[in-house]
Design a protein around this motif. Structure first.
Motif, PDB file in Angstrom:
ATOM      1  N   ALA A   1       0.808  -1.219   0.000  1.00 59.50           N
ATOM      2  CA  ALA A   1       0.000   0.000   0.000  1.00 59.50           C
ATOM      3  C   ALA A   1       0.840   1.267   0.000  1.00 59.50           C
ATOM      4  O   ALA A   1       0.424   2.295  -0.534  1.00 59.50           O
ATOM      5  N   PHE A   2       2.042   1.226   0.592  1.00 52.93           N
ATOM      6  CA  PHE A   2       2.859   2.439   0.694  1.00 52.93           C
ATOM      7  C   PHE A   2       4.328   2.084   0.813  1.00 52.93           C
ATOM      8  O   PHE A   2       4.701   0.949   1.120  1.00 52.93           O
ATOM      9  N   VAL A   3       5.193   3.095   0.572  1.00 54.81           N
ATOM     10  CA  VAL A   3       6.627   3.002   0.829  1.00 54.81           C
ATOM     11  C   VAL A   3       7.029   4.262   1.583  1.00 54.81           C
ATOM     12  O   VAL A   3       6.810   5.374   1.097  1.00 54.81           O
ATOM     13  N   GLU A   4       7.590   4.091   2.765  1.00 54.09           N
ATOM     14  CA  GLU A   4       7.994   5.257   3.567  1.00 54.09           C
ATOM     15  C   GLU A   4       9.366   5.742   3.123  1.00 54.09           C
ATOM     16  O   GLU A   4      10.318   4.972   3.049  1.00 54.09           O
ATOM     17  N   ILE A   5       9.458   7.037   2.816  1.00 56.38           N
ATOM     18  CA  ILE A   5      10.709   7.638   2.358  1.00 56.38           C
ATOM     19  C   ILE A   5      11.427   8.330   3.509  1.00 56.38           C
ATOM     20  O   ILE A   5      12.652   8.296   3.614  1.00 56.38           O
ATOM     21  N   PHE A   6      10.655   8.968   4.378  1.00 58.38           N
ATOM     22  CA  PHE A   6      11.239   9.702   5.504  1.00 58.38           C
ATOM     23  C   PHE A   6      10.295   9.664   6.692  1.00 58.38           C
ATOM     24  O   PHE A   6       9.077   9.766   6.542  1.00 58.38           O
ATOM     25  N   SER A   7      10.878   9.529   7.879  1.00 61.44           N
ATOM     26  CA  SER A   7      10.139   9.675   9.128  1.00 61.44           C
ATOM     27  C   SER A   7      11.051  10.355  10.129  1.00 61.44           C
ATOM     28  O   SER A   7      12.244  10.019  10.225  1.00 61.44           O
ATOM     29  N   ALA A   8      10.525  11.319  10.866  1.00 63.63           N
ATOM     30  CA  ALA A   8      11.323  12.045  11.856  1.00 63.63           C
ATOM     31  C   ALA A   8      11.515  11.255  13.143  1.00 63.63           C
ATOM     32  O   ALA A   8      12.161  11.728  14.074  1.00 63.63           O
ATOM     33  N   GLN A   9      10.947  10.049  13.217  1.00 64.98           N
ATOM     34  CA  GLN A   9      11.085   9.229  14.411  1.00 64.98           C
ATOM     35  C   GLN A   9      12.436   8.499  14.388  1.00 64.98           C
ATOM     36  O   GLN A   9      13.096   8.409  13.366  1.00 64.98           O
ATOM     37  N   GLY A  10      12.820   7.957  15.537  1.00 63.95           N
ATOM     38  CA  GLY A  10      14.053   7.188  15.613  1.00 63.95           C
ATOM     39  C   GLY A  10      15.253   8.018  16.023  1.00 63.95           C
ATOM     40  O   GLY A  10      15.181   9.248  16.156  1.00 63.95           O
ATOM     41  N   LYS A  11      16.386   7.331  16.191  1.00 62.79           N
ATOM     42  CA  LYS A  11      17.589   7.973  16.714  1.00 62.79           C
ATOM     43  C   LYS A  11      18.223   8.935  15.725  1.00 62.79           C
ATOM     44  O   LYS A  11      18.640  10.031  16.081  1.00 62.79           O
ATOM     45  N   ASN A  12      18.321   8.535  14.467  1.00 59.87           N
ATOM     46  CA  ASN A  12      18.980   9.378  13.462  1.00 59.87           C
ATOM     47  C   ASN A  12      18.188   9.346  12.156  1.00 59.87           C
ATOM     48  O   ASN A  12      18.603   8.723  11.185  1.00 59.87           O
ATOM     49  N   PRO A  13      17.037  10.030  12.111  1.00 66.63           N
ATOM     50  CA  PRO A  13      16.161   9.956  10.936  1.00 66.63           C
ATOM     51  C   PRO A  13      16.756  10.547   9.662  1.00 66.63           C
ATOM     52  O   PRO A  13      16.312  10.234   8.568  1.00 66.63           O
ATOM     53  N   GLY A  14      17.758  11.401   9.791  1.00 67.47           N
ATOM     54  CA  GLY A  14      18.354  12.023   8.609  1.00 67.47           C
ATOM     55  C   GLY A  14      19.590  11.299   8.100  1.00 67.47           C
ATOM     56  O   GLY A  14      20.310  11.823   7.246  1.00 67.47           O
ATOM     57  N   ALA A  15      19.822  10.074   8.577  1.00 68.02           N
ATOM     58  CA  ALA A  15      21.061   9.356   8.240  1.00 68.02           C
ATOM     59  C   ALA A  15      21.224   9.118   6.744  1.00 68.02           C
ATOM     60  O   ALA A  15      22.325   9.192   6.212  1.00 68.02           O
ATOM     61  N   LYS A  16      20.120   8.806   6.048  1.00 67.69           N
ATOM     62  CA  LYS A  16      20.189   8.509   4.617  1.00 67.69           C
ATOM     63  C   LYS A  16      20.146   9.771   3.756  1.00 67.69           C
ATOM     64  O   LYS A  16      20.345   9.692   2.538  1.00 67.69           O
ATOM     65  N   TRP A  17      19.876  10.913   4.383  1.00 68.59           N
ATOM     66  CA  TRP A  17      19.691  12.155   3.648  1.00 68.59           C
ATOM     67  C   TRP A  17      20.953  13.000   3.652  1.00 68.59           C
ATOM     68  O   TRP A  17      21.740  12.983   4.601  1.00 68.59           O
ATOM     69  N   LYS A  18      21.140  13.773   2.602  1.00 67.08           N
ATOM     70  CA  LYS A  18      22.186  14.793   2.562  1.00 67.08           C
ATOM     71  C   LYS A  18      21.594  16.066   3.146  1.00 67.08           C
ATOM     72  O   LYS A  18      20.621  16.606   2.611  1.00 67.08           O
ATOM     73  N   ILE A  19      22.137  16.525   4.261  1.00 66.21           N
ATOM     74  CA  ILE A  19      21.597  17.694   4.952  1.00 66.21           C
ATOM     75  C   ILE A  19      22.471  18.900   4.636  1.00 66.21           C
ATOM     76  O   ILE A  19      23.666  18.925   4.964  1.00 66.21           O
TER      77      ILE A  19
END
Length: 234
Positions: A22-40
């Motif tokens: 039904a869905f694929v999650e790309i980003f969630s602000a939950q968890g220890k390091n939610p931006g780990a896969k992202w270039k900030i």
């Protein structure tokens, strides 16, 4: 005999997962390091994680210049997302008096890469064969909302004759708060409350704990996106 060595180009797909659900999650602000896969792009003073009391969950906050402060997925230009589901949803909050933009890299069935640049700064739709600037004048400020983008409709109506194949990159720029980003296989279901007002149901696992509106940004007429305003869910 002379044998020629053939190099096979490897495509590094970030979301090489089953997408028939039904869905694929790309980003969630939950968890220890939610931006780990992202270039900030931006310092911790302008991009940070905090707990939002209104939505009762952690969110990412992006402030300052939209030109310099942004998050990008995937990190590396050699990677692609490879997301094939039709609808993209961003759970966002935009402050009063501030602008917001997001950039989407899509690939069509002809393997041509095109960019969609959606922003509150743009006043009218403009496009070239490979790039489109799309106004987001339907965005409501100072309220959480689900911004739903029909990637198939945008691709076919802006780039005449093009057929959407995949979403391969996404950039979210200041100014906004961001809770989740995900794709949906099917359009969010319409329902009606006791007064006959239309509301939209998103999968339970992806919903806000408090009900907020869904804003379709994907209906186009010949000039620009045509907003369809829906009452706030009760």
């Amino acid at each position: 005999k002379v044998f020629k060595k053939i190099k096979i180009k490897k495509i590094n797909t970030l979301f090489f997962v089953f997408q028939g659900g039904a869905f694929v999650e790309i980003f969630s602000a939950q968890g220890k390091n939610p931006g780990a896969k992202w270039k900030i792009l931006g310092s911790p003073s302008v991009i940070w994680k905090e707990f939002d009391k209104e939505v009762k969950s952690f969110v990412f906050v992006l402030e300052g210049s939209s030109q310099t402060n942004k998050i990008q997925l995937p990190k590396e230009n050699k990677q692609i997302l490879g997301l094939i589901q039709r609808f993209l949803v961003l759970q966002i909050y935009i402050p009063l008096g501030q602008d917001f933009s997001t950039e989407l890299l899509i690939t069509d069935l002809g393997n041509i890469k095109r960019r969609l640049y959606l922003s509150t700064v743009h006043k009218e739709l403009s496009s070239t064969p490979l790039h489109a600037k799309i106004p987001l004048f339907m965005i409501k400020r100072k309220i959480w909302c689900n911004l739903c983008i029909d990637l198939v409709a945008f691709t076919s109506e802006i780039f005449k004759g093009a057929v959407f194949q995949s979403l391969d990159g996404i950039i979210v720029s200041a100014n906004c708060k961001l809770r989740k980003i995900f794709t949906l296989k099917c359009k969010p279901q319409d329902t009606a409350d006791k007064d006959g007002q239309v509301m939209h149901i998103i999968l339970r696992s992806l919903r806000f704990k408090t009900a907020f509106p869904l804003l379709p940004a994907a209906k186009l007429n010949s000039d620009c996106p045509c907003p369809v305003n829906h009452p706030r869910a009760r």
